[in-house]
Design a protein around this motif. Structure first.
Motif, PDB file in Angstrom:
ATOM      1  N   VAL A   1       0.855  -1.207   0.000  1.00  0.00           N
ATOM      2  CA  VAL A   1       0.000   0.000   0.000  1.00  0.00           C
ATOM      3  C   VAL A   1       0.890   1.257   0.000  1.00  0.00           C
ATOM      4  O   VAL A   1       0.646   2.199  -0.758  1.00  0.00           O
ATOM      5  N   MET A   2       1.931   1.213   0.835  1.00  0.00           N
ATOM      6  CA  MET A   2       2.835   2.369   0.903  1.00  0.00           C
ATOM      7  C   MET A   2       3.487   2.596  -0.457  1.00  0.00           C
ATOM      8  O   MET A   2       3.622   3.728  -0.914  1.00  0.00           O
ATOM      9  N   LYS A   3       3.859   1.475  -1.088  1.00  0.00           N
ATOM     10  CA  LYS A   3       4.515   1.580  -2.393  1.00  0.00           C
ATOM     11  C   LYS A   3       3.545   2.184  -3.416  1.00  0.00           C
ATOM     12  O   LYS A   3       3.916   3.082  -4.170  1.00  0.00           O
ATOM     13  N   ALA A   4       2.308   1.665  -3.391  1.00  0.00           N
ATOM     14  CA  ALA A   4       1.306   2.156  -4.348  1.00  0.00           C
ATOM     15  C   ALA A   4       1.036   3.661  -4.124  1.00  0.00           C
ATOM     16  O   ALA A   4       0.707   4.378  -5.075  1.00  0.00           O
ATOM     17  N   SER A   5       1.179   4.111  -2.867  1.00  0.00           N
ATOM     18  CA  SER A   5       0.916   5.536  -2.596  1.00  0.00           C
ATOM     19  C   SER A   5       2.192   6.355  -2.731  1.00  0.00           C
ATOM     20  O   SER A   5       2.230   7.516  -2.342  1.00  0.00           O
ATOM     21  N   LYS A   6       3.226   5.752  -3.224  1.00  0.00           N
ATOM     22  CA  LYS A   6       4.551   6.389  -3.331  1.00  0.00           C
ATOM     23  C   LYS A   6       5.029   6.887  -1.974  1.00  0.00           C
ATOM     24  O   LYS A   6       5.671   7.947  -1.881  1.00  0.00           O
ATOM     25  N   GLY A   7       4.705   6.104  -0.947  1.00  0.00           N
ATOM     26  CA  GLY A   7       5.194   6.427   0.389  1.00  0.00           C
ATOM     27  C   GLY A   7       4.440   7.525   1.098  1.00  0.00           C
ATOM     28  O   GLY A   7       4.817   7.948   2.179  1.00  0.00           O
ATOM     29  N   LYS A   8       3.360   8.004   0.478  1.00  0.00           N
ATOM     30  CA  LYS A   8       2.708   9.177   1.058  1.00  0.00           C
ATOM     31  C   LYS A   8       1.533   8.861   1.976  1.00  0.00           C
ATOM     32  O   LYS A   8       1.062   9.739   2.683  1.00  0.00           O
ATOM     33  N   ALA A   9       1.064   7.609   1.925  1.00  0.00           N
ATOM     34  CA  ALA A   9      -0.096   7.289   2.753  1.00  0.00           C
ATOM     35  C   ALA A   9       0.297   7.328   4.223  1.00  0.00           C
ATOM     36  O   ALA A   9       1.404   6.933   4.582  1.00  0.00           O
ATOM     37  N   ASN A  10      -0.595   7.837   5.036  1.00  0.00           N
ATOM     38  CA  ASN A  10      -0.363   7.895   6.480  1.00  0.00           C
ATOM     39  C   ASN A  10      -0.305   6.457   7.009  1.00  0.00           C
ATOM     40  O   ASN A  10      -1.291   5.741   6.986  1.00  0.00           O
ATOM     41  N   PRO A  11       0.872   6.002   7.479  1.00  0.00           N
ATOM     42  CA  PRO A  11       1.045   4.585   7.815  1.00  0.00           C
ATOM     43  C   PRO A  11       0.102   4.092   8.906  1.00  0.00           C
ATOM     44  O   PRO A  11      -0.337   2.944   8.875  1.00  0.00           O
ATOM     45  N   VAL A  12      -0.216   4.951   9.856  1.00  0.00           N
ATOM     46  CA  VAL A  12      -1.126   4.538  10.928  1.00  0.00           C
ATOM     47  C   VAL A  12      -2.495   4.217  10.341  1.00  0.00           C
ATOM     48  O   VAL A  12      -3.128   3.193  10.653  1.00  0.00           O
ATOM     49  N   MET A  13      -2.938   5.089   9.430  1.00  0.00           N
ATOM     50  CA  MET A  13      -4.252   4.883   8.818  1.00  0.00           C
ATOM     51  C   MET A  13      -4.251   3.656   7.918  1.00  0.00           C
ATOM     52  O   MET A  13      -5.218   2.901   7.861  1.00  0.00           O
ATOM     53  N   VAL A  14      -3.119   3.449   7.216  1.00  0.00           N
ATOM     54  CA  VAL A  14      -3.014   2.285   6.327  1.00  0.00           C
ATOM     55  C   VAL A  14      -3.206   1.010   7.137  1.00  0.00           C
ATOM     56  O   VAL A  14      -3.966   0.103   6.760  1.00  0.00           O
ATOM     57  N   ASN A  15      -2.521   0.946   8.282  1.00  0.00           N
ATOM     58  CA  ASN A  15      -2.641  -0.219   9.157  1.00  0.00           C
ATOM     59  C   ASN A  15      -4.082  -0.471   9.556  1.00  0.00           C
ATOM     60  O   ASN A  15      -4.586  -1.588   9.459  1.00  0.00           O
ATOM     61  N   GLU A  16      -4.715   0.593  10.022  1.00  0.00           N
ATOM     62  CA  GLU A  16      -6.101   0.468  10.496  1.00  0.00           C
ATOM     63  C   GLU A  16      -7.039  -0.005   9.398  1.00  0.00           C
ATOM     64  O   GLU A  16      -7.801  -0.954   9.564  1.00  0.00           O
ATOM     65  N   ILE A  17      -6.927   0.664   8.241  1.00  0.00           N
ATOM     66  CA  ILE A  17      -7.852   0.375   7.149  1.00  0.00           C
ATOM     67  C   ILE A  17      -7.616  -1.035   6.607  1.00  0.00           C
ATOM     68  O   ILE A  17      -8.565  -1.773   6.297  1.00  0.00           O
ATOM     69  N   LEU A  18      -6.332  -1.438   6.532  1.00  0.00           N
ATOM     70  CA  LEU A  18      -6.025  -2.783   6.063  1.00  0.00           C
ATOM     71  C   LEU A  18      -6.668  -3.833   6.975  1.00  0.00           C
ATOM     72  O   LEU A  18      -7.342  -4.756   6.516  1.00  0.00           O
ATOM     73  N   LYS A  19      -6.419  -3.661   8.278  1.00  0.00           N
ATOM     74  CA  LYS A  19      -6.947  -4.639   9.241  1.00  0.00           C
ATOM     75  C   LYS A  19      -8.463  -4.738   9.140  1.00  0.00           C
ATOM     76  O   LYS A  19      -9.033  -5.828   9.172  1.00  0.00           O
ATOM     77  N   LYS A  20      -9.081  -3.585   8.980  1.00  0.00           N
ATOM     78  CA  LYS A  20     -10.539  -3.546   8.891  1.00  0.00           C
ATOM     79  C   LYS A  20     -11.014  -4.278   7.631  1.00  0.00           C
ATOM     80  O   LYS A  20     -11.901  -5.109   7.676  1.00  0.00           O
ATOM     81  N   SER A  21     -10.341  -3.990   6.509  1.00  0.00           N
ATOM     82  CA  SER A  21     -10.720  -4.586   5.243  1.00  0.00           C
ATOM     83  C   SER A  21     -10.498  -6.096   5.273  1.00  0.00           C
ATOM     84  O   SER A  21     -11.163  -6.847   4.574  1.00  0.00           O
ATOM     85  N   LEU A  22      -9.519  -6.543   6.062  1.00  0.00           N
ATOM     86  CA  LEU A  22      -9.242  -7.970   6.131  1.00  0.00           C
ATOM     87  C   LEU A  22     -10.149  -8.670   7.132  1.00  0.00           C
ATOM     88  O   LEU A  22      -9.988  -9.842   7.418  1.00  0.00           O
ATOM     89  N   GLY A  23     -11.067  -7.885   7.674  1.00  0.00           N
ATOM     90  CA  GLY A  23     -12.101  -8.484   8.503  1.00  0.00           C
ATOM     91  C   GLY A  23     -11.733  -8.642   9.961  1.00  0.00           C
ATOM     92  O   GLY A  23     -12.051  -9.631  10.592  1.00  0.00           O
ATOM     93  N   GLU A  24     -10.976  -7.690  10.484  1.00  0.00           N
ATOM     94  CA  GLU A  24     -10.676  -7.781  11.924  1.00  0.00           C
ATOM     95  C   GLU A  24     -11.562  -6.879  12.748  1.00  0.00           C
ATOM     96  O   GLU A  24     -11.914  -5.804  12.294  1.00  0.00           O
TER      97      GLU A  24
END
Lengths: 113, 479
Positions: free
Chosen positions: B456-479
């Motif tokens: 995800v960070m790579k796709a955003s060219k490193g600009k995505a807020n890493p804390v938010m990426v973590n949260e959103i990923l976990k949520k999308s993966l059904g946690e």
């Protein structure tokens, strides 16, 4: 510091020492002459010791009423460099030129850099 | 049986006062001018010339004496210190002997055990500086530049109250800090505005009598003072342990070789034949005037540190560091006016910014980063538009290129993506592509999450807020 005033007489050794401090070279004859003259002056001055000065504040200056003479911190024109060194016995470039002093026993000034 | 020794150190500091003109004449005090271009009949000691004391120099001297907790002499007079050396055109130096400007002061330093230690100031007196001698190599003559001659100096002498080279260093640092607050000198050791000589002796622990003292000169930095004193302690201990005898002498510190060397033993006691300077009348400062000058004293380092602790909730240590230099303290205080989180500002200042300042050996004001610019950076971190790590990089670039952090972020498009929708979009795309990792994760291989975050960070060219990426990923993966 030697208190010259309190001394009634002055010996050759002291005169020699003072002459050295003043960078004066004295012959033996001169040494005898000046020792005698200085001794006479000192004994004359020592008459002052007869006065009781216990309650008299030390007089450091002749003008006791004059004090606190200041100058404002305002720039004034300095001499031109050439003017300043013009009368020096020796100079080089912008500098006064003096014989090199081998660090003597007197004092070596903290030279900064 | 080995004896333990106690070190005893006293320091003598010469300080050039930052007046426009010399102590007793109107010549300029500017540094680095053409040789002998700032001289006049007075400072060259021409016959018939009369010295007149610079009022500002006198005021600076009283101010410094008061800041160092000294008592002001009731009757101040000047004396002639007589000696022959070509750096003195008059063959005497106007100085002060038995009635110095001030005496009995003190400076408190932080001792090794964290407690305060009081270093007593014996006297602070005024005198004039000597000229500068240049010795051309291989010649039997010297050249003299009298531009420095007659500059106003303060001599600040301590009692032998320091017991280690570190304490001497701490005292000097504290003294310089106070002097900088007072703005009475530029305190520049490289230009010779501040010079330090030391007296050092050792004695067996418990002994009351002082040992044979060595006068140490030629130290051009505080670190040099410390190193020179450390060397002297070792040398003196080894002389005594070898059953040798120490001699009273002046030694010069050689910073390159890291040793001290004797400057030839004094064969006779110094005899300066002091007597009152008849050309300068005495000075009497009445109590009201002293109080008036006292009122002009700025808030000094200790008081400021106390206030910083109270006002901004800083620790004792942080407040001490931030107030050690007036410019740093002012910079910090400026930041607090623009930004509420004083602690964060303090951390940035004491971390990356001080590192950059020290590495360049400059003053914080020469860094080219205004307090407002630093605050701008901190606000970007707070709003999540850049990460803390990124802020460090932006700061480094801002200092390097002397530009505004906000401009750097804008120009390089460094602002983080903290927009939820945008990140969700990127996450969705990554999850569609990386089905294997998604299955791994769901099958219990939790490390797969790290890989997905990376994608995800790579796709955003490193600009995505890493804390938010973590949260959103976990949520999308059904946690």
């Amino acid at each position: 510091m030697i208190s010259y005033i309190k001394m009634k007489t002055i010996d050759d050794k002291t005169v020699k020492h003072v002459a050295h401090l003043a960078r004066l070279e004295l012959s033996d004859k001169e040494l005898k002459l000046y020792s005698a003259q200085l001794a006479s002056i000192l004994s004359y001055i020592s008459k002052l010791n007869e006065i009781d000065t216990a309650n008299v504040p030390p007089t450091s200056h002749a003008l006791t009423t004059l004090k606190n003479v200041f100058r404002k911190d305002i720039l004034r024109k300095s001499l031109e460099t050439d003017e300043a060194i013009k009368n020096a016995p020796a100079s080089e470039g912008d500098f006064f030129k003096v014989p090199q002093i081998i660090e003597s026993t007197d004092r070596v000034q903290d030279e900064g850099k | 049986m080995s004896v333990k020794y106690e070190t005893v150190i006293g320091l003598e500091v010469h300080l050039q006062l930052a007046t426009n003109t010399k102590a007793f004449c109107g010549c300029s005090t500017k540094f680095g001018s053409r040789p002998n271009s700032q001289v006049c009949p007075v400072c060259l000691g021409f016959p018939g010339s009369l010295p007149v004391l610079n009022e500002e120099a006198f005021r600076f001297a009283i101010k410094t004496a008061l800041a160092l907790n000294c008592r002001i002499q009731e009757l101040i007079k000047f004396d002639r210190k007589n000696y022959y050396y070509p750096d003195l055109p008059k063959n005497f130096q106007i100085s002060q002997y038995d009635m110095p400007l001030s005496y009995n002061g003190f400076v408190d330093i932080a001792a090794a055990d964290g407690r305060r230690k009081r270093i007593k100031i014996k006297r602070v007196h005024m005198e004039e500086d000597a000229g500068k001698l240049i010795h051309p190599k291989g010649e039997n003559y010297s050249l003299v530049d009298y531009n420095r001659g007659g500059m106003p100096l303060l001599e600040i002498v301590t009692e032998p109250d320091m017991n280690s080279p570190q304490e001497a260093y701490d005292y000097l640092t504290k003294l310089k800090s106070i002097l900088e607050y007072l703005k009475v000198s530029d305190c520049d050791m490289e230009k010779g505005s501040l010079r330090c000589d030391a007296n050092i002796s050792i004695r067996p622990e418990g002994e009351k009598k002082l040992g044979t003292k060595v006068e140490l000169k030629n130290m051009n930095s505080f670190k040099g003072v410390k190193a020179g004193l450390e060397y002297e302690v070792k040398r003196q201990v080894s002389v005594l342990e070898d059953k040798g005898k120490l001699i009273q002498e002046t030694r010069l510190w050689d910073a390159e070789k890291g040793v001290t060397a004797s400057m030839r033993t004094k064969e006779e006691a110094e005899d300066y034949r002091y007597f009152p300077e008849p050309d300068l009348v005495p000075f009497v400062v009445d109590k009201n005037e002293i109080e008036k000058i006292r009122e002009t004293l700025p808030e000094l380092p200790e008081a400021k540190a106390g206030r910083f602790q109270k006002e901004f909730g800083l620790s004792d240590y942080d407040a001490g560091v931030l107030t050690s230099q007036i410019d740093l303290a002012d910079y910090f205080e400026e930041c607090t006016k623009l930004y509420p989180d004083a602690k964060a500002a303090a951390n940035w200042l004491m971390g990356d910014i001080m590192a950059a300042v020290n590495a360049r050996n400059i003053n914080i004001n020469e860094l080219g980063l205004a307090p407002a610019a630093l605050v701008g950076l901190l606000k970007m971190v707070d709003s999540g538009s850049i990460s803390g790590t990124m802020a460090k990089e932006v700061l480094a670039e801002a200092i390097e290129t002397r530009s505004n952090p906000e401009d750097i972020v804008k120009k390089n498009g460094l602002a983080q993506i903290s927009d939820k929708g945008s990140i969700e979009e990127i996450v969705k795309n990554v999850l569609q592509k990386e089905t294997k990792s998604v299955n791994d994760y769901k099958g219990g291989k939790k490390t797969a999450l790290g890989f997905l975050v990376g994608q995800v960070m790579k796709a955003s060219k490193g600009k995505a807020n890493p804390v938010m990426v973590n949260e959103i990923l976990k949520k999308s993966l059904g946690e």
